[in-house]
Design an enzyme around this catalytic site. Structure first.
Site, PDB file in Angstrom:
ATOM      1  N   SER A 172       7.515   1.612 -11.006  1.00 40.75           N
ATOM      2  CA  SER A 172       6.312   0.945 -11.482  1.00 40.75           C
ATOM      3  C   SER A 172       5.773   1.640 -12.738  1.00 40.75           C
ATOM      4  CB  SER A 172       5.266   0.893 -10.365  1.00 40.75           C
ATOM      5  OG  SER A 172       4.228  -0.021 -10.662  1.00 40.75           O
ATOM      6  N   ASP A 294       9.170  -9.169  -5.723  1.00 42.31           N
ATOM      7  CA  ASP A 294       8.088  -8.369  -6.304  1.00 42.31           C
ATOM      8  C   ASP A 294       6.922  -9.277  -6.698  1.00 42.31           C
ATOM      9  OD1 ASP A 294       6.454  -6.663  -7.785  1.00 42.31           O
ATOM     10  OD2 ASP A 294       8.136  -5.589  -8.669  1.00 42.31           O
ATOM     11  N   HIS A 322       7.647  -4.775  -4.225  1.00 44.63           N
ATOM     12  CA  HIS A 322       7.427  -3.970  -5.427  1.00 44.63           C
ATOM     13  C   HIS A 322       7.863  -2.515  -5.277  1.00 44.63           C
ATOM     14  CE1 HIS A 322       5.633  -2.805  -9.201  1.00 44.63           C
ATOM     15  NE2 HIS A 322       4.811  -1.951  -8.619  1.00 44.63           N
TER      16      HIS A 322
END
Length: 369
Positions: A172, A294, A322
């Site tokens: 991320s 995601d 995610h």
């Protein structure tokens, strides 16, 4: 690719786990532990610097990894004293380059609770480090927590304690941290692994213009259980509510440290990470991992990222949200291990004495022929 059990050692190629009966072990006396320890836990206990709420966490993998968190001294030019920086240090050293795990925005090394032990089972030298301003470092004398300071702190941690080119893993926002670091210190990075990469957001945007009192009010919401619970429900494809609640407690644990709010406001008002123009500067071989489900960063951006990077391969994980390293640890560990081993022929491995042991022995592993 079949799933692996968390209870079984992860096999990589023809490599035998260091606990194998087919290996020869040589015990060498050593005067001190590698890496140093500050506040590390004894067997079955948590480090003294963790918030007391760590005792309420039920996830056994989070509890086990929390017991291994240490603080190592990192000298930085923007702070008079060393920053006692939180991380999980490896129990093994090997000839190949170490794997260094970053984490997401406003998170900690506990993100890697499920994948970290599998990487160790794969006989990889693995670090899980907390990015400056998040995690469990001692920031009582608050340093600047902007992107430049985070980058330099990571460099000094690498230069002082890791000392070899890394296979740097960023999930991320951690992917933006990894790209920024690789572009500025290419000599410190051998390969990159980017997971559900949030790298096309141009910093914190209009949040930089907030008055401080509003910034503090907004940041206070980040540690609220309802908001964190909702974020977890978005982040994972399908997990039970009871698990989601426990993982919420894991994810917000670092927010309970007294300097967390100041550090996060400092980061937000500084502008955050904007690495859009750095992506094409990255020359390292890169592995991109993305969950097909995601809901936070659109998986279509994975193809854009693959096109923008000079040397990248892409793996998409079905039925995954995610945070693949939390939701699908067996698959992610296998991908990381295979990518880390690719092109490496050095099989030398050293198993370091655990901080739980009463002696300072080092165990050297020599694979059988």
């Amino acid at each position: 690719m079949g799933a692996l059990s968390l209870r079984q050692p992860l096999m990589v190629g023809n490599r035998v786990p260091f606990s194998s009966k087919n290996s020869m072990h040589v015990r060498i006396s050593c005067g001190g532990r590698v890496g140093g320890v500050n506040g590390a836990a004894m067997d079955g206990e948590f480090p003294s610097f963790l918030p007391k709420e760590v005792n309420e966490i039920k996830d056994p993998f989070a509890r086990n990894l929390a017991q291994r968190i240490q603080r190592l001294p990192v000298k930085v030019g923007f702070s008079e004293n060393c920053i006692m920086s939180s991380c999980v240090t490896p129990r093994i050293q090997c000839g190949s380059n170490p794997v260094v795990l970053l984490h997401c925005f406003d998170s900690s090394c506990l993100e890697w609770r499920c994948t970290y032990p599998l990487l160790e089972d794969a006989a990889l030298e693995t670090w899980a480090v907390d990015i400056l301003g998040w995690g469990f470092s001692d920031l009582e004398t608050l340093p600047p927590c902007n992107a430049a300071s985070k980058r330099y702190h990571l460099y000094q941690l690498w230069r002082t304690h890791i000392k070899r080119p890394m296979i740097l893993v960023g999930p991320s926002l951690g992917a933006a941290v990894a790209i920024d670091f690789a572009a500025n210190f290419p000599e410190a990075v051998d390969k990159l692994i980017l997971i559900s990469a949030s790298v096309y957001v141009e910093g914190t945007g209009l949040l930089t213009k907030l008055p401080k009192f509003l910034a503090y009010a907004g940041v206070s919401l980040l540690k609220s259980i309802p908001l964190r619970l909702y974020a977890n429900l978005l982040a994972f494809d399908d997990i039970p509510l009871s698990t989601c609640y426990d993982w919420t407690n894991v994810g917000r644990l670092h927010c309970l440290l007294p300097w967390w709010k100041d550090a996060t406001v400092n980061y937000m008002l500084s502008g955050g990470y904007n690495v859009v123009n750095q992506i094409k500067q990255v020359k390292q071989k890169t592995l991109i991992i993305w969950g097909a489900c995601d809901n936070i960063v659109n998986s279509k951006l994975a193809m854009r990222l693959q096109d923008d990077l000079p040397d990248a391969v892409f793996h998409q994980l079905p039925d995954c949200g995610h945070l693949p390293h939390v939701e699908k640890p067996e698959l992610v560990a296998k991908l990381i291990a295979d990518f880390a081993r690719s092109g490496s022929s050095n099989e030398e491995l050293v198993v370091l004495g655990s901080v739980k042991e009463k002696n300072n022995n080092i165990l050297v592993y020599i694979p059988s022929k």
